[in-house]
Design a protein around this motif. Structure first.
Motif, PDB file in Angstrom:
ATOM      1  N   LYS A  22      21.787  -3.669 -31.705  1.00 60.50           N
ATOM      2  CA  LYS A  22      20.655  -3.217 -32.524  1.00 60.50           C
ATOM      3  C   LYS A  22      21.006  -1.895 -33.215  1.00 60.50           C
ATOM      4  O   LYS A  22      20.514  -1.619 -34.309  1.00 60.50           O
ATOM      5  CB  LYS A  22      19.392  -3.083 -31.667  1.00 60.50           C
ATOM      6  N   ALA A  41      11.670  -0.620 -39.657  1.00 56.01           N
ATOM      7  CA  ALA A  41      10.997   0.531 -39.046  1.00 56.01           C
ATOM      8  C   ALA A  41      11.950   1.724 -38.986  1.00 56.01           C
ATOM      9  O   ALA A  41      13.144   1.550 -38.725  1.00 56.01           O
ATOM     10  CB  ALA A  41      10.547   0.151 -37.634  1.00 56.01           C
ATOM     11  N   VAL A  96       8.667   2.139 -30.222  1.00 59.15           N
ATOM     12  CA  VAL A  96       9.147   0.960 -29.496  1.00 59.15           C
ATOM     13  C   VAL A  96      10.542   1.333 -29.002  1.00 59.15           C
ATOM     14  O   VAL A  96      11.330   1.905 -29.756  1.00 59.15           O
ATOM     15  CB  VAL A  96       9.212  -0.259 -30.441  1.00 59.15           C
ATOM     16  N   LYS A 132      14.154   0.080 -27.457  1.00 58.80           N
ATOM     17  CA  LYS A 132      14.939  -1.147 -27.361  1.00 58.80           C
ATOM     18  C   LYS A 132      16.332  -0.863 -26.794  1.00 58.80           C
ATOM     19  O   LYS A 132      17.009   0.051 -27.255  1.00 58.80           O
ATOM     20  CB  LYS A 132      15.130  -1.774 -28.749  1.00 58.80           C
ATOM     21  N   VAL A 145      13.153  -5.180 -25.107  1.00 61.32           N
ATOM     22  CA  VAL A 145      12.266  -4.409 -25.983  1.00 61.32           C
ATOM     23  C   VAL A 145      11.028  -3.984 -25.212  1.00 61.32           C
ATOM     24  O   VAL A 145      10.311  -4.820 -24.662  1.00 61.32           O
ATOM     25  CB  VAL A 145      11.855  -5.259 -27.210  1.00 61.32           C
ATOM     26  N   LEU A 152       7.320  -1.785 -25.233  1.00 64.03           N
ATOM     27  CA  LEU A 152       6.294  -1.348 -26.183  1.00 64.03           C
ATOM     28  C   LEU A 152       5.345  -0.353 -25.501  1.00 64.03           C
ATOM     29  O   LEU A 152       4.199  -0.688 -25.208  1.00 64.03           O
ATOM     30  CB  LEU A 152       5.502  -2.565 -26.691  1.00 64.03           C
ATOM     31  N   GLU A 158      12.226   3.090 -32.201  1.00 62.49           N
ATOM     32  CA  GLU A 158      11.685   2.758 -33.522  1.00 62.49           C
ATOM     33  C   GLU A 158      10.233   3.159 -33.637  1.00 62.49           C
ATOM     34  O   GLU A 158       9.493   3.167 -32.655  1.00 62.49           O
ATOM     35  CB  GLU A 158      11.684   1.234 -33.713  1.00 62.49           C
ATOM     36  N   GLU A 159       9.828   3.362 -34.858  1.00 61.59           N
ATOM     37  CA  GLU A 159       8.425   3.490 -35.204  1.00 61.59           C
ATOM     38  C   GLU A 159       7.723   2.172 -34.839  1.00 61.59           C
ATOM     39  O   GLU A 159       8.259   1.089 -35.084  1.00 61.59           O
ATOM     40  CB  GLU A 159       8.415   3.763 -36.723  1.00 61.59           C
ATOM     41  N   HIS A 160       6.556   2.258 -34.225  1.00 60.47           N
ATOM     42  CA  HIS A 160       5.788   1.064 -33.870  1.00 60.47           C
ATOM     43  C   HIS A 160       5.049   0.552 -35.099  1.00 60.47           C
ATOM     44  O   HIS A 160       4.264   1.271 -35.708  1.00 60.47           O
ATOM     45  CB  HIS A 160       4.794   1.409 -32.755  1.00 60.47           C
ATOM     46  N   LEU A 161       5.324  -0.693 -35.475  1.00 62.21           N
ATOM     47  CA  LEU A 161       4.713  -1.271 -36.674  1.00 62.21           C
ATOM     48  C   LEU A 161       3.523  -2.150 -36.296  1.00 62.21           C
ATOM     49  O   LEU A 161       3.507  -2.739 -35.217  1.00 62.21           O
ATOM     50  CB  LEU A 161       5.728  -2.138 -37.417  1.00 62.21           C
ATOM     51  N   GLU A 191       3.632 -11.115 -37.421  1.00 62.70           N
ATOM     52  CA  GLU A 191       5.067 -11.420 -37.396  1.00 62.70           C
ATOM     53  C   GLU A 191       5.342 -12.787 -38.005  1.00 62.70           C
ATOM     54  O   GLU A 191       4.501 -13.683 -37.948  1.00 62.70           O
ATOM     55  CB  GLU A 191       5.558 -11.413 -35.951  1.00 62.70           C
ATOM     56  N   LYS A 219       5.014 -15.467 -28.684  1.00 63.55           N
ATOM     57  CA  LYS A 219       5.910 -14.941 -27.643  1.00 63.55           C
ATOM     58  C   LYS A 219       5.215 -14.729 -26.301  1.00 63.55           C
ATOM     59  O   LYS A 219       5.854 -14.773 -25.264  1.00 63.55           O
ATOM     60  CB  LYS A 219       6.501 -13.605 -28.109  1.00 63.55           C
ATOM     61  N   MET A 261       7.974  -8.202 -39.747  1.00 64.52           N
ATOM     62  CA  MET A 261       6.587  -7.767 -39.553  1.00 64.52           C
ATOM     63  C   MET A 261       6.008  -7.592 -40.948  1.00 64.52           C
ATOM     64  O   MET A 261       6.597  -6.911 -41.798  1.00 64.52           O
ATOM     65  CB  MET A 261       6.544  -6.448 -38.781  1.00 64.52           C
ATOM     66  N   LEU A 296      12.109  -6.694 -38.222  1.00 63.45           N
ATOM     67  CA  LEU A 296      12.044  -6.264 -36.818  1.00 63.45           C
ATOM     68  C   LEU A 296      13.402  -6.441 -36.162  1.00 63.45           C
ATOM     69  O   LEU A 296      13.825  -5.625 -35.359  1.00 63.45           O
ATOM     70  CB  LEU A 296      11.045  -7.117 -36.041  1.00 63.45           C
ATOM     71  N   GLU A 297      14.034  -7.545 -36.484  1.00 63.19           N
ATOM     72  CA  GLU A 297      15.338  -7.817 -35.864  1.00 63.19           C
ATOM     73  C   GLU A 297      16.036  -8.924 -36.611  1.00 63.19           C
ATOM     74  O   GLU A 297      15.416  -9.736 -37.292  1.00 63.19           O
ATOM     75  CB  GLU A 297      15.173  -8.238 -34.400  1.00 63.19           C
TER      76      GLU A 297
HETATM   77  P1  AMP Z   1      12.722  -7.898 -31.046  1.00 62.66           P
HETATM   78  O1  AMP Z   1      13.469  -8.595 -29.945  1.00 62.66           O
HETATM   79  O2  AMP Z   1      13.402  -6.701 -31.599  1.00 62.66           O
HETATM   80  O3  AMP Z   1      12.194  -8.856 -32.092  1.00 62.66           O
HETATM   81  O4  AMP Z   1      11.374  -7.415 -30.360  1.00 62.66           O
HETATM   82  C1  AMP Z   1      10.585  -8.292 -29.587  1.00 62.66           C
HETATM   83  C2  AMP Z   1       9.148  -8.142 -29.978  1.00 62.66           C
HETATM   84  O5  AMP Z   1       8.748  -6.763 -29.846  1.00 62.66           O
HETATM   85  C3  AMP Z   1       8.881  -8.473 -31.444  1.00 62.66           C
HETATM   86  O6  AMP Z   1       8.717  -9.821 -31.652  1.00 62.66           O
HETATM   87  C4  AMP Z   1       7.620  -7.667 -31.686  1.00 62.66           C
HETATM   88  O7  AMP Z   1       6.490  -8.342 -31.175  1.00 62.66           O
HETATM   89  C5  AMP Z   1       7.840  -6.426 -30.865  1.00 62.66           C
HETATM   90  N1  AMP Z   1       8.436  -5.360 -31.706  1.00 62.66           N
HETATM   91  C6  AMP Z   1       9.736  -5.128 -31.922  1.00 62.66           C
HETATM   92  N2  AMP Z   1       9.923  -4.064 -32.740  1.00 62.66           N
HETATM   93  C7  AMP Z   1       8.690  -3.622 -33.048  1.00 62.66           C
HETATM   94  C8  AMP Z   1       8.196  -2.540 -33.855  1.00 62.66           C
HETATM   95  N3  AMP Z   1       9.019  -1.719 -34.492  1.00 62.66           N
HETATM   96  N4  AMP Z   1       6.873  -2.401 -33.945  1.00 62.66           N
HETATM   97  C9  AMP Z   1       6.026  -3.223 -33.281  1.00 62.66           C
HETATM   98  N5  AMP Z   1       6.422  -4.242 -32.507  1.00 62.66           N
HETATM   99  C10 AMP Z   1       7.732  -4.450 -32.390  1.00 62.66           C
END
Ligand code: AMP
Ligand code: GLY
Length: 441
Positions: A117, A132, A155, A157, A167, A169, A199-202, A206, A228, A287, A296-297
């Motif tokens: 990441k 983010a 967030v 990670k 990840v 939260l 990261e900044e929380h968004l 999704e 999820k 997002m 997000l990823e």
């Molecule tokens: P990821 O594996 O990075 O997709 O993260 C898993 C889950 O965490 C995502 O599907 C989102 O629901 C949540 N998430 C990841 N990054 C953020 C973010 N910057 N802001 C808010 N939620 C996030």
């Protein structure tokens, strides 16, 4: 039963989940394909005929590259398709290619988009791809200082591969400090947490975009949305995914164009410019915020369970698409979808994503498959003599396809209602964000 086409291709699929069953199923539908071997596969991919092709399992693990290459050679496989991220990040495509074997998927170098990441965030910054705001740390004290002073919700990670679990939260600064300590101090995700991304929380909805790339161009599939959390109303623990649907109306045609221009094209161009051309399926988790679309990823493979809703809507030939990607000849015409919608309801073992029992006898998959528009994709199943039994957390993905989403969802739940195994759990509200009323089962 139709005869197997003696001139037809054999294709090897690596993996054992619902995604791999869906890949094998879609490949069997190609008139050019005679046989799909899934290694190691599951109860749904064992010794069966589908659409004029033979589907079978081979007991080889996803990490045993030498044995997989031998399997591909022994069976004259035209090419191999890799499902999960771990072998991709470990260089399975490079190993096959070095041995003169065709393998669909990114090189280890291109798979860093998912495997690190910290790499993917820095890559997005280098290429102005919207995501983010973030900072990466290898030093725990520096990470702790950052979360204490950053001034917005974060967030946390683990940078490396953590089987979708890395990840956290946190809601408060104190929780964020705990999250950093858990990942870096307690090494809750092992070496994956030696570096953290904060990261900044968004806030927003999704969406998942799966897109095929030949390294130069990239063509998206219909947008999907997965679910999820374990429980209805998006409550409970994070899981590998309890269901999905496509197309996701939250992604409008204008947004598709924006995603192509601001995310997909710059990603493929950026990877090529950095000497790590990306060939394979790029899965972008987005997002949709009030300030536009943010990544997000990245994942460097097909999504699970997104694949189980996207591939049943594909109207062109998956084998042709994968070959076009490997031959650097992909065109948008090759990736077309039928009108309509698909929904998948995941039936999981009781207790999943926590501890669960295995070995429960599963009844009714055949009866469910007889419903018009219903396909049952196996994930954690295996054959035990004459029985089909559970062998994993996510057991089945029951997919309904129809002209409209409400009917697709209703069909999926009709299929679920015909299937029984002890402890089975599933969400009752798949596609709730796109439907005015929820089905009751
Ligand atoms: P990821 O594996 O990075 O997709 O993260 C898993 C889950 O965490 C995502 O599907 C989102 O629901 C949540 N998430 C990841 N990054 C953020 C973010 N910057 N802001 C808010 N939620 C996030
Ligand atoms: N559905 C999310 C994933 O495949 O990672």
């Amino acid at each position: 039963m139709a005869d197997i086409n003696p001139e037809g291709l054999t294709i090897l699929v690596v993996g054992n989940g619902g995604r791999e069953h869906a890949l094998a199923w879609a490949l069997c539908r190609s008139p050019r394909v005679a046989q799909v071997i899934v290694a190691p596969g599951n109860g749904g991919t064992e010794d069966t005929m589908f659409s004029g092709a033979r589907l079978r399992c081979a007991a080889v693990g996803v990490g045993d590259f030498a044995a997989l290459m031998q399997l591909a050679r022994d069976n004259g496989a035209a090419f191999t398709v890799v499902g999960p991220e771990a072998p991709l990040c470990d260089g399975i495509v490079d190993a096959f290619q070095d041995a003169g074997l065709r393998c669909y998927g990114p090189s280890a170098s291109a798979a860093r988009l998912e495997g690190s990441k910290a790499f993917s965030k820095a890559f997005m910054a280098r290429h102005a791809i919207p995501t983010a705001a973030h900072a990466s740390f290898t030093d725990m004290e520096a990470a702790l200082d950052y979360v204490r002073t950053v001034g917005h919700r974060v967030v946390v990670k683990a940078s490396g591969l953590a089987a979708g679990k890395g990840v956290l939260l946190p809601e408060t600064t104190a929780d964020a400090e705990d999250a950093v300590r858990q990942i870096m101090g307690d090494r809750a995700f092992g070496a994956a947490g030696d570096e953290v991304v904060i990261e900044e929380h968004l806030v927003g909805q999704e969406a998942s975009i799966l897109a095929f790339s030949d390294g130069r161009s990239i063509v998206p599939c219909l947008a999907a949305q997965d679910h999820k959390r374990a429980l209805d109303g998006d409550a409970g623990a994070n899981t590998g995914g309890m269901g999905a649907y496509a197309p996701a109306p939250v992604v409008t045609p204008d947004m598709v164009a924006e995603i192509q221009r601001t995310v997909l094209d710059p990603t493929i161009e950026g990877m090529r410019a950095e000497d790590a051309p990306f060939v394979g399926t790029l899965f972008v988790g987005l997002m949709i915020t009030d300030n536009g679309i943010k990544v997000l990823e990245y994942n460097v493979r097909f999504g699970d369970p997104e694949t189980q809703v996207v591939l049943p809507l594909l109207s062109t030939d998956l084998a042709d698409i994968l070959e076009a990607c490997m031959d650097c000849e992909l065109t948008p015409d090759a990736v077309q979808f039928r009108p309509g919608a698909a929904a998948t309801v995941v039936m999981a073992s009781g207790g999943y994503p926590g501890a669960y029992e295995k070995g429960a006898v599963i009844d009714g998959t055949r009866k469910a498959s007889q419903i018009d528009g219903v396909t049952v994709f196996h994930a954690g199943t295996r054959r035990q003599r004459d029985d089909l039994v559970t062998s994993g957390g996510r057991v089945l993905g029951v997919t309904g396809v129809a002209d409209d989403l409400a009917t697709a969802v209703a069909r999926a739940y009709e299929g679920v209602a015909r299937i029984r195994f002890s402890g089975a759990q599933w969400r009752r509200d798949i596609a709730h964000r796109a439907l005015p009323t929820q089905p009751k089962v």
